[in-house]
Design a protein around this motif. Structure first.
Motif, PDB file in Angstrom:
ATOM      1  N   GLU A 168      -6.499   9.868  -1.888  1.00  0.00           N
ATOM      2  CA  GLU A 168      -7.661   9.000  -1.692  1.00  0.00           C
ATOM      3  C   GLU A 168      -8.771   9.405  -2.648  1.00  0.00           C
ATOM      4  O   GLU A 168      -8.723  10.491  -3.246  1.00  0.00           O
ATOM      5  CB  GLU A 168      -8.188   9.115  -0.248  1.00  0.00           C
ATOM      6  CG  GLU A 168      -7.821   7.942   0.646  1.00  0.00           C
ATOM      7  CD  GLU A 168      -8.558   6.627   0.316  1.00  0.00           C
ATOM      8  OE1 GLU A 168      -9.133   6.499  -0.788  1.00  0.00           O
ATOM      9  OE2 GLU A 168      -8.545   5.733   1.167  1.00  0.00           O
ATOM     10  N   THR A 169      -9.752   8.550  -2.758  1.00  0.00           N
ATOM     11  CA  THR A 169     -10.944   8.893  -3.521  1.00  0.00           C
ATOM     12  C   THR A 169     -12.142   8.775  -2.591  1.00  0.00           C
ATOM     13  O   THR A 169     -12.254   7.803  -1.833  1.00  0.00           O
ATOM     14  CB  THR A 169     -11.085   8.004  -4.772  1.00  0.00           C
ATOM     15  OG1 THR A 169     -12.230   8.449  -5.497  1.00  0.00           O
ATOM     16  CG2 THR A 169     -11.208   6.539  -4.454  1.00  0.00           C
ATOM     17  N   ILE A 170     -12.981   9.779  -2.605  1.00  0.00           N
ATOM     18  CA  ILE A 170     -14.167   9.792  -1.742  1.00  0.00           C
ATOM     19  C   ILE A 170     -15.335   9.261  -2.572  1.00  0.00           C
ATOM     20  O   ILE A 170     -15.666   9.810  -3.618  1.00  0.00           O
ATOM     21  CB  ILE A 170     -14.444  11.210  -1.204  1.00  0.00           C
ATOM     22  CG1 ILE A 170     -13.217  11.708  -0.415  1.00  0.00           C
ATOM     23  CG2 ILE A 170     -15.714  11.210  -0.356  1.00  0.00           C
ATOM     24  CD1 ILE A 170     -13.340  13.122   0.121  1.00  0.00           C
ATOM     25  N   MET A 171     -15.927   8.182  -2.081  1.00  0.00           N
ATOM     26  CA  MET A 171     -16.949   7.504  -2.873  1.00  0.00           C
ATOM     27  C   MET A 171     -18.343   7.971  -2.462  1.00  0.00           C
ATOM     28  O   MET A 171     -18.564   8.411  -1.337  1.00  0.00           O
ATOM     29  CB  MET A 171     -16.801   5.995  -2.697  1.00  0.00           C
ATOM     30  CG  MET A 171     -15.409   5.516  -3.124  1.00  0.00           C
ATOM     31  SD  MET A 171     -15.251   3.728  -3.236  1.00  0.00           S
ATOM     32  CE  MET A 171     -15.293   3.282  -1.517  1.00  0.00           C
ATOM     33  N   HIS A 172     -19.266   7.874  -3.425  1.00  0.00           N
ATOM     34  CA  HIS A 172     -20.637   8.306  -3.151  1.00  0.00           C
ATOM     35  C   HIS A 172     -21.608   7.370  -3.845  1.00  0.00           C
ATOM     36  O   HIS A 172     -21.284   6.750  -4.872  1.00  0.00           O
ATOM     37  CB  HIS A 172     -20.837   9.740  -3.654  1.00  0.00           C
ATOM     38  CG  HIS A 172     -20.399   9.932  -5.074  1.00  0.00           C
ATOM     39  ND1 HIS A 172     -21.233   9.719  -6.148  1.00  0.00           N
ATOM     40  CD2 HIS A 172     -19.182  10.261  -5.597  1.00  0.00           C
ATOM     41  CE1 HIS A 172     -20.560   9.932  -7.269  1.00  0.00           C
ATOM     42  NE2 HIS A 172     -19.303  10.249  -6.976  1.00  0.00           N
ATOM     43  N   ARG A 173     -22.786   7.285  -3.222  1.00  0.00           N
ATOM     44  CA  ARG A 173     -23.837   6.412  -3.745  1.00  0.00           C
ATOM     45  C   ARG A 173     -25.159   7.147  -3.560  1.00  0.00           C
ATOM     46  O   ARG A 173     -25.404   7.678  -2.474  1.00  0.00           O
ATOM     47  CB  ARG A 173     -23.836   5.132  -2.892  1.00  0.00           C
ATOM     48  CG  ARG A 173     -24.553   3.936  -3.473  1.00  0.00           C
ATOM     49  CD  ARG A 173     -24.724   2.882  -2.388  1.00  0.00           C
ATOM     50  NE  ARG A 173     -23.461   2.256  -1.995  1.00  0.00           N
ATOM     51  CZ  ARG A 173     -23.132   0.992  -2.270  1.00  0.00           C
ATOM     52  NH1 ARG A 173     -23.945   0.238  -2.955  1.00  0.00           N
ATOM     53  NH2 ARG A 173     -22.000   0.489  -1.845  1.00  0.00           N
ATOM     54  N   ASP A 174     -25.961   7.226  -4.600  1.00  0.00           N
ATOM     55  CA  ASP A 174     -27.266   7.918  -4.524  1.00  0.00           C
ATOM     56  C   ASP A 174     -27.129   9.345  -3.986  1.00  0.00           C
ATOM     57  O   ASP A 174     -27.951   9.788  -3.179  1.00  0.00           O
ATOM     58  CB  ASP A 174     -28.249   7.130  -3.627  1.00  0.00           C
ATOM     59  CG  ASP A 174     -28.451   5.702  -4.113  1.00  0.00           C
ATOM     60  OD1 ASP A 174     -28.394   5.483  -5.344  1.00  0.00           O
ATOM     61  OD2 ASP A 174     -28.618   4.808  -3.262  1.00  0.00           O
ATOM     62  N   GLY A 175     -26.071  10.028  -4.387  1.00  0.00           N
ATOM     63  CA  GLY A 175     -25.897  11.420  -3.970  1.00  0.00           C
ATOM     64  C   GLY A 175     -25.350  11.592  -2.567  1.00  0.00           C
ATOM     65  O   GLY A 175     -25.174  12.723  -2.090  1.00  0.00           O
TER      66      GLY A 175
END
Ligand code: PDD
Length: 281
Positions: A168-175
């Motif tokens: 899987e890929t763990i997504m992030h937004r604004d840290g």
């Protein structure tokens, strides 16, 4: 042959004909659900159907099929599948209009498709080794709480993870950590479990909710709060949850070990409780 339910009729999945003007095809204008079954018992069916109703309400698609009828469809498709363990996929689109225009067409009936597939569960030995996760920027829209069939950012993120040998890929937004391409994320630090809160930035996964309540029943502390990318990278444990991956331990993140590089003790306890729940459901 795989049996499908298509707008009120059971037929071979291969025989389903979808109009090129169906708004699912033209605009990804629809929502979906994936429900697992174990030994021919549907897992958390009511919770999935409640979430489907919410998704439909949020995008203003009406259907004339009741929750009981839908449950009957799920059972019928499940019972027809030779495999006793699988998933039922259901999607509802805004249907086929006379032409292509962005606003909702008047008087168009929703299209409803459902079919079952075998589920190859992650094995105990795979779980014991743990999995690699990558990280990637979350480039999705602001209503990730809706289980929409518009999945292009998730498709690209999942393909990227696959090409890097990751589950899987763990997504992030604004840290901040949001979720994975098709799973939710949990971290453990100093004995405390944390997971991003269920707001518009993530899908409120059914197995996310199951994991939270199982952990709390075990007396463990679970916080639903912002989780930073830094906290993720320095976590003692990382788990992901979803209907198809259940509760799976990540032991490497972008090729650095998580904790001691082995599945952690809190994952093990919650995972055990999850398996017990499946067995008794
Ligand atoms: N995906 N987050 C996203 C973006 C998802 O697509 C999913 C599920 C989850 C986990 O939700 P649940 O525990 O209710 O399965 C979280 C399904 C399995 C899919 O797209 O195939």
């Amino acid at each position: 042959m795989t049996l499908a339910y298509w707008n009120g009729t059971y037929m071979s999945l291969a025989d389903v004909k979808v109009s090129p003007l169906d708004r699912g095809f033209l605009f990804a204008d629809g929502v979906y659900e994936v429900v697992a079954f174990y030994d021919r018992r549907l897992f958390q069916l009511d919770e999935h159907l409640a979430r489907l109703e919410r998704s439909l309400r949020e995008i203003r698609i009406g259907t004339d099929i009741s929750r009981e009828e839908l449950a009957g469809v799920f059972r019928h498709l499940m019972d027809d599948l030779p495999s006793k363990t699988g998933t039922v996929y259901l999607q509802v689109t805004r249907g086929a209009a006379a032409g292509r225009a962005h606003p909702f067409p008047a008087g168009t009936a929703a299209s409803l498709l459902a079919f079952a597939s075998p589920l190859k569960r992650l094995s105990e030995s795979e779980m014991e080794l743990g999995f690699l996760a990558t990280t990637s920027p979350d480039i999705r829209w602001q209503r990730c709480d809706i289980k929409a069939i518009a999945l292009l950012p998730s498709v690209l993120a999942a393909q990227d993870a696959k090409e890097n040998g990751a589950l899987e890929t763990i997504m992030h937004r604004d840290g901040l950590v949001t979720e994975c391409a098709s799973s939710n994320v949990f971290i453990v630090r100093d004995g405390h479990i944390a997971t991003p809160r269920a707001d518009n930035r993530i899908l409120n996964g059914i197995n996310r909710q199951v994991a939270i309540s199982l952990a709390r029943n075990l007396g463990l502390s679970v916080e639903e709060r912002d989780v930073s990318l830094e906290e993720l990278r320095s976590a003692d444990e990382i788990w992901i949850t979803s209907t198809t991956k259940e509760i799976a331990p990540m032991t490497r993140l972008d090729n650095a070990p998580i904790g001691d590089g082995r599945p952690g003790p809190l994952w093990r306890r919650v995972r055990q409780a999850f398996c017990a729940l499946i067995d008794q459901a």
